[in-house]
Design a protein around this motif. Structure first.
Motif, short mmCIF file in Angstrom:
data_model
loop_
_atom_site.label_atom_id
_atom_site.label_comp_id
_atom_site.label_asym_id
_atom_site.label_seq_id
_atom_site.Cartn_x
_atom_site.Cartn_y
_atom_site.Cartn_z
N UNK A 185 -6.32 3.24 -65.56
CA UNK A 185 -6.65 4.54 -65.01
C UNK A 185 -7.75 4.44 -63.96
N UNK A 186 -8.26 5.58 -63.52
CA UNK A 186 -9.28 5.60 -62.48
C UNK A 186 -10.53 4.85 -62.95
N UNK A 187 -11.17 4.17 -62.02
CA UNK A 187 -12.32 3.34 -62.34
C UNK A 187 -13.51 3.70 -61.46
N UNK A 188 -14.65 3.99 -62.09
CA UNK A 188 -15.88 4.33 -61.37
C UNK A 188 -16.92 3.25 -61.60
N UNK A 189 -17.62 2.86 -60.54
CA UNK A 189 -18.76 1.94 -60.65
C UNK A 189 -19.93 2.55 -59.90
N UNK A 190 -21.14 2.12 -60.24
CA UNK A 190 -22.33 2.60 -59.55
C UNK A 190 -23.02 1.42 -58.87
N UNK A 191 -23.41 1.63 -57.61
CA UNK A 191 -24.02 0.55 -56.83
C UNK A 191 -25.42 0.91 -56.36
N UNK A 192 -26.33 -0.05 -56.53
CA UNK A 192 -27.66 0.02 -55.92
C UNK A 192 -27.84 -1.28 -55.14
N UNK A 193 -28.07 -1.17 -53.85
CA UNK A 193 -28.19 -2.36 -53.02
C UNK A 193 -27.01 -2.50 -52.09
N UNK A 194 -26.35 -3.66 -52.13
CA UNK A 194 -25.24 -3.91 -51.22
C UNK A 194 -24.17 -4.75 -51.90
N UNK A 195 -22.90 -4.47 -51.58
CA UNK A 195 -21.80 -5.24 -52.15
C UNK A 195 -20.58 -5.16 -51.24
N UNK A 196 -19.80 -6.23 -51.28
CA UNK A 196 -18.52 -6.27 -50.56
C UNK A 196 -17.42 -6.15 -51.60
N UNK A 197 -16.48 -5.22 -51.38
CA UNK A 197 -15.41 -4.95 -52.34
C UNK A 197 -14.05 -5.36 -51.76
N UNK A 198 -13.27 -6.07 -52.55
CA UNK A 198 -11.89 -6.38 -52.22
C UNK A 198 -11.05 -5.86 -53.37
N UNK A 199 -10.51 -4.65 -53.22
CA UNK A 199 -9.86 -3.94 -54.31
C UNK A 199 -8.34 -4.08 -54.22
N UNK A 200 -7.75 -4.51 -55.31
CA UNK A 200 -6.30 -4.68 -55.38
C UNK A 200 -5.62 -3.32 -55.42
N UNK A 201 -4.58 -3.16 -54.63
CA UNK A 201 -3.82 -1.90 -54.63
C UNK A 201 -2.78 -1.94 -55.73
N UNK A 202 -2.82 -0.97 -56.62
CA UNK A 202 -1.85 -0.85 -57.70
C UNK A 202 -0.93 0.33 -57.41
N UNK A 203 0.37 0.12 -57.60
CA UNK A 203 1.34 1.18 -57.33
C UNK A 203 2.05 1.59 -58.62
N UNK A 204 2.81 2.67 -58.55
CA UNK A 204 3.60 3.11 -59.69
C UNK A 204 2.74 3.55 -60.85
N UNK A 205 3.14 3.18 -62.06
CA UNK A 205 2.43 3.61 -63.26
C UNK A 205 1.03 3.00 -63.37
N UNK A 206 0.79 1.94 -62.64
CA UNK A 206 -0.53 1.30 -62.68
C UNK A 206 -1.47 1.85 -61.60
N UNK A 207 -1.00 2.81 -60.81
CA UNK A 207 -1.80 3.35 -59.72
C UNK A 207 -3.10 3.96 -60.25
N UNK A 208 -4.19 3.72 -59.55
CA UNK A 208 -5.48 4.27 -59.93
C UNK A 208 -6.40 4.30 -58.71
N UNK A 209 -7.41 5.12 -58.79
CA UNK A 209 -8.40 5.14 -57.72
C UNK A 209 -9.64 4.37 -58.18
N UNK A 210 -10.31 3.77 -57.22
CA UNK A 210 -11.52 3.01 -57.47
C UNK A 210 -12.64 3.70 -56.71
N UNK A 211 -13.67 4.14 -57.42
CA UNK A 211 -14.73 4.92 -56.79
C UNK A 211 -16.08 4.22 -56.96
#
Length: 358
Positions: free
Chosen positions: A178-204
């Motif tokens: 399901x949807x996934x939330x993370x909290x960031x302080x500072x700096x980060x580079x994100x490489x987020x895998x795209x999930x489709x169909x029943x595995x679809x979710x948003x990354x915040x």
């Protein structure tokens, strides 16, 4: 039988693993399997297939009639058989025409065992209602870095986060989909895998100024100053910020495109977007700082933020001089040597204060 099939077979007969994918593991088991998962990113796919297979064999009713349950089992067998060819096409086990046989035999054995259990249930009246995990609340963990340190994290679905120096990322350790939330302080580079169909979710990514929401993309987020900076390298990013300072509350939003840099904070009263070269803001993860017509003051700030040192200018006019080029950042001394060469000026380190110019 392929090695992958053997591994799935072993996992599905491990009671501890089954409890884990069902969300019924205790704290010790939860830690055990999370540590196992983090050891090898290839295991993410293994767990995904094992969970999918187990789900296709699970029951929805608590104590159903034996006859109706047998009919459901038969339907499950037929459903799984119909997807077998699709599974083989996707994974393509070369040179093993009957590679699926062992795995299917294991599934059949599990079904037979379940039927036997159902008969016992009908006879002695055991309570087979699924147990609830002790807590449905997410358990959060925080990954952090010291000055001069870079750390790479691999998430459940294979997504990667490269955490820059003096930064913190808070994320749910017991993420189940399901949807996934993370909290960031500072700096980060994100490489987020795209999930489709029943595995679809948003990354915040939540920051103190707003939130960055994606489906699958590569981007950099920095909260070093009193605003959030987002640089999009690939994919699509949606930004949302609430103006909490004005008397009239407003919400600003913008969907970024690759090659854009966005800055937002309540004091800006909106989201400022400009075209840019993403590599200027992302090469730090490869131990390199890259500049293009960058004022020396901004270069000095990068050094200060990454290593936690103070900076000083012998001549205030140097702050506005612009420089282009790149320097290696394997360690502090290597960086200073590269800056001296790039900038063509004396740079000294006196008691953790970096002095630019004579």
């Amino acid at each position: 039988m392929s090695k992958s099939e053997q591994n799935i077979e072993k996992l599905l007969v491990d009671d501890s693993f089954v409890r884990w994918i069902q969300g019924e593991a205790d704290e010790a088991e939860e830690k055990k399997w999370l540590d196992w998962l983090r050891e090898d990113s290839a295991r993410f796919g293994l767990v995904k297939e094992a969970r999918r297979m187990y789900t296709s064999l699970s029951f929805e009713e608590e104590i159903p009639e034996t006859i109706s349950e047998l009919n459901r089992l038969r339907d499950a067998v037929e459903k799984y058989e119909s997807t077998k060819n699709k599974f083989l096409r996707v994974h393509e086990f070369p040179g093993k025409q009957n590679a699926y046989t062992g795995l299917w035999a294991s599934a059949a054995a599990i079904l037979i065992l379940l039927v036997s259990v159902l008969i016992v249930v009908q006879t002695v009246g055991w309570d087979t209602s699924p147990k609830r995990s002790k807590s449905t609340k997410p358990v959060y963990s925080t990954a952090s870095t010291e000055y001069g340190q870079i750390r790479t994290l691999t998430l459940w679905d294979g997504s990667r986060v490269v955490l820059s120096a003096n930064s913190r990322l808070t994320y749910p350790e017991n993420y189940r989909g399901g949807d996934l939330d993370v909290q960031l302080e500072g700096e980060a580079y994100f490489s987020i895998v795209h999930e489709a169909g029943e595995d679809s979710r948003t990354f915040t990514v939540q920051t103190s100024e707003g939130e960055v929401t994606v489906l699958g993309t590569k981007f950099n987020v920095s909260t070093r100053t009193e605003e959030t900076e987002v640089v999009l390298e690939d994919g699509k990013v949606h930004l949302e910020m609430s103006d909490t300072l004005s008397a009239v509350k407003s919400t600003y939003s913008y969907t970024m495109k690759p090659g854009e840099r966005a800055l937002f904070s309540p004091r800006r009263k909106g989201i400022n977007v400009q075209a840019t070269d993403p590599s200027l803001f992302t090469t730090w993860r490869n131990l390199e700082f890259k500049f293009h017509n960058t004022p020396l003051e901004e270069i000095a700030d990068r050094v200060k933020e990454f290593y936690g040192v103070e900076v000083e200018f012998r001549n205030e006019q140097l702050k506005d001089v612009e420089f282009s080029g790149s320097v290696t950042n394997k360690n502090f001394e290597v960086l200073l040597h590269g800056l001296r060469t790039l900038l063509g000026m004396p740079i000294t380190n006196e008691n953790d204060t970096i002095i630019f110019g004579k």
